[in-house]
Design a protein around this motif. Structure first.
Motif, PDB file in Angstrom:
ATOM      1  N   VAL A   1      -7.238 -78.042  61.392  1.00 50.10           N
ATOM      2  CA  VAL A   1      -6.518 -78.642  60.264  1.00 50.10           C
ATOM      3  C   VAL A   1      -5.815 -77.547  59.480  1.00 50.10           C
ATOM      4  O   VAL A   1      -6.445 -76.600  58.997  1.00 50.10           O
ATOM      5  CB  VAL A   1      -7.477 -79.419  59.348  1.00 50.10           C
ATOM      6  CG1 VAL A   1      -6.716 -79.976  58.140  1.00 50.10           C
ATOM      7  CG2 VAL A   1      -8.147 -80.553  60.110  1.00 50.10           C
ATOM      8  N   ALA A   2      -4.495 -77.684  59.367  1.00 52.04           N
ATOM      9  CA  ALA A   2      -3.691 -76.755  58.570  1.00 52.04           C
ATOM     10  C   ALA A   2      -3.093 -77.512  57.396  1.00 52.04           C
ATOM     11  O   ALA A   2      -2.734 -78.691  57.525  1.00 52.04           O
ATOM     12  CB  ALA A   2      -2.589 -76.140  59.418  1.00 52.04           C
ATOM     13  N   VAL A   3      -2.985 -76.842  56.255  1.00 46.36           N
ATOM     14  CA  VAL A   3      -2.389 -77.434  55.059  1.00 46.36           C
ATOM     15  C   VAL A   3      -1.394 -76.449  54.482  1.00 46.36           C
ATOM     16  O   VAL A   3      -1.687 -75.254  54.343  1.00 46.36           O
ATOM     17  CB  VAL A   3      -3.458 -77.785  54.001  1.00 46.36           C
ATOM     18  CG1 VAL A   3      -2.793 -78.314  52.729  1.00 46.36           C
ATOM     19  CG2 VAL A   3      -4.436 -78.817  54.545  1.00 46.36           C
ATOM     20  N   THR A   4      -0.188 -76.945  54.145  1.00 46.38           N
ATOM     21  CA  THR A   4       0.836 -76.109  53.537  1.00 46.38           C
ATOM     22  C   THR A   4       1.744 -76.985  52.695  1.00 46.38           C
ATOM     23  O   THR A   4       1.683 -78.219  52.769  1.00 46.38           O
ATOM     24  CB  THR A   4       1.657 -75.370  54.620  1.00 46.38           C
ATOM     25  OG1 THR A   4       2.538 -74.427  53.992  1.00 46.38           O
ATOM     26  CG2 THR A   4       2.471 -76.348  55.458  1.00 46.38           C
ATOM     27  N   GLU A   5       2.585 -76.366  51.883  1.00 45.24           N
ATOM     28  CA  GLU A   5       3.522 -77.137  51.074  1.00 45.24           C
ATOM     29  C   GLU A   5       4.629 -77.676  51.969  1.00 45.24           C
ATOM     30  O   GLU A   5       5.200 -76.947  52.790  1.00 45.24           O
ATOM     31  CB  GLU A   5       4.108 -76.289  49.951  1.00 45.24           C
ATOM     32  CG  GLU A   5       3.147 -76.024  48.807  1.00 45.24           C
ATOM     33  CD  GLU A   5       3.858 -75.469  47.586  1.00 45.24           C
ATOM     34  OE1 GLU A   5       4.898 -76.049  47.188  1.00 45.24           O
ATOM     35  OE2 GLU A   5       3.405 -74.453  47.053  1.00 45.24           O
ATOM     36  N   ARG A   6       4.946 -78.943  51.772  1.00 45.52           N
ATOM     37  CA  ARG A   6       5.878 -79.620  52.673  1.00 45.52           C
ATOM     38  C   ARG A   6       7.322 -79.144  52.504  1.00 45.52           C
ATOM     39  O   ARG A   6       7.998 -78.815  53.489  1.00 45.52           O
ATOM     40  CB  ARG A   6       5.809 -81.131  52.438  1.00 45.52           C
ATOM     41  CG  ARG A   6       6.739 -81.948  53.326  1.00 45.52           C
ATOM     42  CD  ARG A   6       6.834 -83.380  52.833  1.00 45.52           C
ATOM     43  NE  ARG A   6       7.318 -83.441  51.459  1.00 45.52           N
ATOM     44  CZ  ARG A   6       8.602 -83.401  51.137  1.00 45.52           C
ATOM     45  NH1 ARG A   6       9.527 -83.281  52.072  1.00 45.52           N
ATOM     46  NH2 ARG A   6       8.965 -83.479  49.871  1.00 45.52           N
TER      47      ARG A   6
ATOM     48  N   ARG B   1      -0.653 -82.122  55.548  1.00 53.91           N
ATOM     49  CA  ARG B   1      -1.755 -81.771  56.441  1.00 53.91           C
ATOM     50  C   ARG B   1      -1.290 -81.915  57.892  1.00 53.91           C
ATOM     51  O   ARG B   1      -0.658 -82.908  58.259  1.00 53.91           O
ATOM     52  CB  ARG B   1      -2.952 -82.687  56.181  1.00 53.91           C
ATOM     53  CG  ARG B   1      -4.052 -82.605  57.236  1.00 53.91           C
ATOM     54  CD  ARG B   1      -5.241 -83.446  56.868  1.00 53.91           C
ATOM     55  NE  ARG B   1      -6.176 -83.582  57.997  1.00 53.91           N
ATOM     56  CZ  ARG B   1      -7.476 -83.755  57.872  1.00 53.91           C
ATOM     57  NH1 ARG B   1      -8.010 -83.814  56.655  1.00 53.91           N
ATOM     58  NH2 ARG B   1      -8.242 -83.873  58.940  1.00 53.91           N
ATOM     59  N   LEU B   2      -1.617 -80.916  58.715  1.00 51.22           N
ATOM     60  CA  LEU B   2      -1.306 -80.959  60.134  1.00 51.22           C
ATOM     61  C   LEU B   2      -2.603 -80.869  60.922  1.00 51.22           C
ATOM     62  O   LEU B   2      -3.321 -79.868  60.832  1.00 51.22           O
ATOM     63  CB  LEU B   2      -0.379 -79.800  60.534  1.00 51.22           C
ATOM     64  CG  LEU B   2       1.011 -79.754  59.895  1.00 51.22           C
ATOM     65  CD1 LEU B   2       0.971 -78.965  58.593  1.00 51.22           C
ATOM     66  CD2 LEU B   2       2.021 -79.097  60.847  1.00 51.22           C
ATOM     67  N   ASP B   3      -2.915 -81.922  61.667  1.00 54.58           N
ATOM     68  CA  ASP B   3      -4.063 -81.908  62.568  1.00 54.58           C
ATOM     69  C   ASP B   3      -3.559 -81.472  63.940  1.00 54.58           C
ATOM     70  O   ASP B   3      -2.729 -82.152  64.559  1.00 54.58           O
ATOM     71  CB  ASP B   3      -4.687 -83.299  62.662  1.00 54.58           C
ATOM     72  CG  ASP B   3      -5.431 -83.679  61.388  1.00 54.58           C
ATOM     73  OD1 ASP B   3      -5.192 -83.036  60.351  1.00 54.58           O
ATOM     74  OD2 ASP B   3      -6.238 -84.621  61.431  1.00 54.58           O
TER      75      ASP B   3
ATOM     76  N   LEU C   1       0.734 -85.417  61.489  1.00 57.12           N
ATOM     77  CA  LEU C   1       1.128 -85.017  60.141  1.00 57.12           C
ATOM     78  C   LEU C   1       0.789 -86.145  59.176  1.00 57.12           C
ATOM     79  O   LEU C   1       1.092 -87.308  59.441  1.00 57.12           O
ATOM     80  CB  LEU C   1       2.627 -84.728  60.077  1.00 57.12           C
ATOM     81  CG  LEU C   1       3.147 -83.399  60.629  1.00 57.12           C
ATOM     82  CD1 LEU C   1       2.862 -83.255  62.112  1.00 57.12           C
ATOM     83  CD2 LEU C   1       4.634 -83.254  60.359  1.00 57.12           C
ATOM     84  N   THR C   2       0.160 -85.786  58.055  1.00 51.53           N
ATOM     85  CA  THR C   2      -0.173 -86.772  57.028  1.00 51.53           C
ATOM     86  C   THR C   2       0.043 -86.165  55.652  1.00 51.53           C
ATOM     87  O   THR C   2      -0.003 -84.942  55.471  1.00 51.53           O
ATOM     88  CB  THR C   2      -1.640 -87.245  57.130  1.00 51.53           C
ATOM     89  OG1 THR C   2      -2.503 -86.106  57.116  1.00 51.53           O
ATOM     90  CG2 THR C   2      -1.870 -88.026  58.404  1.00 51.53           C
ATOM     91  N   ASP C   3       0.264 -87.030  54.667  1.00 56.13           N
ATOM     92  CA  ASP C   3       0.350 -86.597  53.273  1.00 56.13           C
ATOM     93  C   ASP C   3      -0.984 -86.027  52.806  1.00 56.13           C
ATOM     94  O   ASP C   3      -2.050 -86.423  53.294  1.00 56.13           O
ATOM     95  CB  ASP C   3       0.710 -87.774  52.366  1.00 56.13           C
ATOM     96  CG  ASP C   3       2.206 -88.036  52.324  1.00 56.13           C
ATOM     97  OD1 ASP C   3       2.966 -87.077  52.226  1.00 56.13           O
ATOM     98  OD2 ASP C   3       2.594 -89.219  52.379  1.00 56.13           O
TER      99      ASP C   3
ATOM    100  N   ARG D   1       1.585 -91.672  58.447  1.00 52.99           N
ATOM    101  CA  ARG D   1       1.191 -90.737  59.493  1.00 52.99           C
ATOM    102  C   ARG D   1       2.326 -90.593  60.493  1.00 52.99           C
ATOM    103  O   ARG D   1       3.023 -91.559  60.798  1.00 52.99           O
ATOM    104  CB  ARG D   1      -0.086 -91.206  60.197  1.00 52.99           C
ATOM    105  CG  ARG D   1      -1.307 -91.281  59.294  1.00 52.99           C
ATOM    106  CD  ARG D   1      -2.504 -91.881  60.027  1.00 52.99           C
ATOM    107  NE  ARG D   1      -2.301 -93.300  60.301  1.00 52.99           N
ATOM    108  CZ  ARG D   1      -3.070 -94.006  61.121  1.00 52.99           C
ATOM    109  NH1 ARG D   1      -4.075 -93.425  61.763  1.00 52.99           N
ATOM    110  NH2 ARG D   1      -2.851 -95.294  61.309  1.00 52.99           N
ATOM    111  N   HIS D   2       2.487 -89.385  61.006  1.00 48.90           N
ATOM    112  CA  HIS D   2       3.577 -89.112  61.949  1.00 48.90           C
ATOM    113  C   HIS D   2       3.033 -88.220  63.063  1.00 48.90           C
ATOM    114  O   HIS D   2       2.635 -87.083  62.813  1.00 48.90           O
ATOM    115  CB  HIS D   2       4.739 -88.421  61.230  1.00 48.90           C
ATOM    116  CG  HIS D   2       6.021 -88.442  61.998  1.00 48.90           C
ATOM    117  ND1 HIS D   2       7.143 -89.119  61.580  1.00 48.90           N
ATOM    118  CD2 HIS D   2       6.368 -87.867  63.180  1.00 48.90           C
ATOM    119  CE1 HIS D   2       8.113 -88.958  62.460  1.00 48.90           C
ATOM    120  NE2 HIS D   2       7.668 -88.191  63.442  1.00 48.90           N
ATOM    121  N   LEU D   3       3.019 -88.757  64.278  1.00 54.49           N
ATOM    122  CA  LEU D   3       2.507 -88.024  65.427  1.00 54.49           C
ATOM    123  C   LEU D   3       3.663 -87.372  66.180  1.00 54.49           C
ATOM    124  O   LEU D   3       4.670 -88.021  66.470  1.00 54.49           O
ATOM    125  CB  LEU D   3       1.762 -88.978  66.365  1.00 54.49           C
ATOM    126  CG  LEU D   3       0.940 -88.325  67.479  1.00 54.49           C
ATOM    127  CD1 LEU D   3      -0.362 -87.773  66.922  1.00 54.49           C
ATOM    128  CD2 LEU D   3       0.649 -89.344  68.583  1.00 54.49           C
TER     129      LEU D   3
END
Length: 374
Positions: A256-261, A337-339, A349-351, A364-366
């Motif tokens: 799981v990665a998290v960064t500013e969109r 968030r990127l799983d 990808l999710t908020d 959600r966007h795969l």
């Protein structure tokens, strides 16, 4: 038929109805707009084989009547009319349009040859126009554009209790958005509705409903309709079903990665300048940052942004830059968030909302990642 109406009101009504007219048709009558004046109202209707649209607005109807004229020609005229009161009247075999010192004459099309507009299907409930437009836009980016696979050019719409689910895929990406809607309380609960609507038509409809407040949603076995105020539109459904997304979205135990969109989207747009053809944008997460790279040999680009990763670092994934940008710009939250499963595998990808999302408010966007070149 004779009436007077504000030119701006007339233009909006004609533009709404003309949206469904075919660009080219072997039957000229299908390019016509039906004007009906009665009881202080003007109704403007457009119909083709796939869709229909109707706008009903207030007008000073001096004489009731009906007229069929070329819709796009009438729209062109409306766009150049002076602001103010406009008069429409039948004059023999012509419709005259007069505004101030400006005068137009339009030949009439045969009324008997114009198809009758379909009736609105059964109303199932209502949805907020602004929220619906936003949700449709977020999934439409993933809809296919290959006419050889028509069902993939559609958006799946599921109504299950108070939750509406919209989904679209072109086989390389899959976007899903849920939102709340209001089922008609007078209708007994039944099985969930599950249909596929042409993405282009639904996008146009949703945009037009964005500022209209609540919109009634109507559905039957072959068509879907929306009505808000004096505006009504129907479109035919697509045959077939989209592939289910349940198992695709189940990634097990991903990194799981998290960064500013927004900064990530800007960085992707920037480094993709040197990405040619099928060249991907590579993202390497090292635990505290994400390093973006694109290009090969002489032409390269790179940028580093803050990011967290809950997995052994480094982890590199690569994406088609256009697909990645479409996904990033469809989201609205500050953080993303990127799983990640790894190179060449699925990425979700999710908020990252400030509070946990409700079942009726998820996006959600795969994406399929590609194996990055060394």
């Amino acid at each position: 038929m004779e009436l007077r109406i504000d030119s701006g009101t007339l233009t909006e009504a004609v533009a709404w109805a003309a949206r469904v007219l075919p660009a080219r048709s072997p039957m000229p009558v299908l390019g016509g707009l039906l004007l009906e004046a009665a009881d202080g109202r003007l109704r403007v209707t457009g119909v083709d084989h796939e869709a229909s649209a109707r706008a009903e607005v207030e007008a000073d109807t001096l004489r009731e009547g009906r007229a069929l004229v070329l819709g796009r020609r009438l729209l062109d005229i409306c766009k150049v009319l002076p602001r103010g009161l406009t008069a429409l009247a039948l004059d023999g075999a012509r419709l005259t349009v007069t505004s101030g010192d400006t005068h137009f004459g339009l030949s009439l099309l045969p009324l008997d040859d114009h198809p009758a507009p379909p009736a609105l299907p059964t109303v199932l409930g209502s949805v907020d126009g602004e929220a619906f437009a936003r949700a449709v836009g977020q999934v439409a980016v993933a809809a296919g554009r290959d006419a050889a696979l028509p069902v993939l050019t559609g958006i799946r719409l599921v109504l299950d209790g108070p939750v509406m689910t919209l989904a679209a895929t072109d086989r390389y990406r899959y976007a899903v958005r849920t939102l709340a809607w209001r089922p008609d309380p007078d209708r007994p609960p039944g099985d969930p509705a599950d249909v596929v609507v042409p993405a282009r038509r639904l996008t146009e409809i949703a945009r037009s409903l964005a500022g209209a407040g609540p919109a009634r949603l109507a559905l039957d076995a072959g068509s879907i309709g929306f009505e808000s105020g004096g505006l009504r539109t129907l479109t035919r459904l697509l045959d077939g079903r989209l592939p289910r997304h349940d198992q695709l979205f189940a990634l097990g135990t991903p990194a799981v990665a998290v960064t500013e969109r927004a900064p990530l989207a800007e960085a992707v747009r920037r480094v993709a300048v040197v990405a040619e053809g099928d060249s991907p944008v590579r993202l390497t997460f090292d635990g505290t940052s994400v390093h973006l790279r694109a290009g090969h040999e002489d032409d390269t680009a790179a940028q580093r942004l803050p990011a967290t990763l809950t997995a052994p670092a480094p982890l590199t994934v690569a994406f088609n830059p256009a697909y990645l940008l479409d996904a990033l710009t469809a989201f609205t939250s500050r953080d993303l968030r990127l799983d990640l499963l790894g190179p060449g595998q699925r990425a979700l990808l999710t908020d990252v909302p400030p509070t946990p999302p409700t079942p009726a408010d998820t996006h959600r966007h795969l994406l399929m990642s590609v194996k990055p070149l060394v």
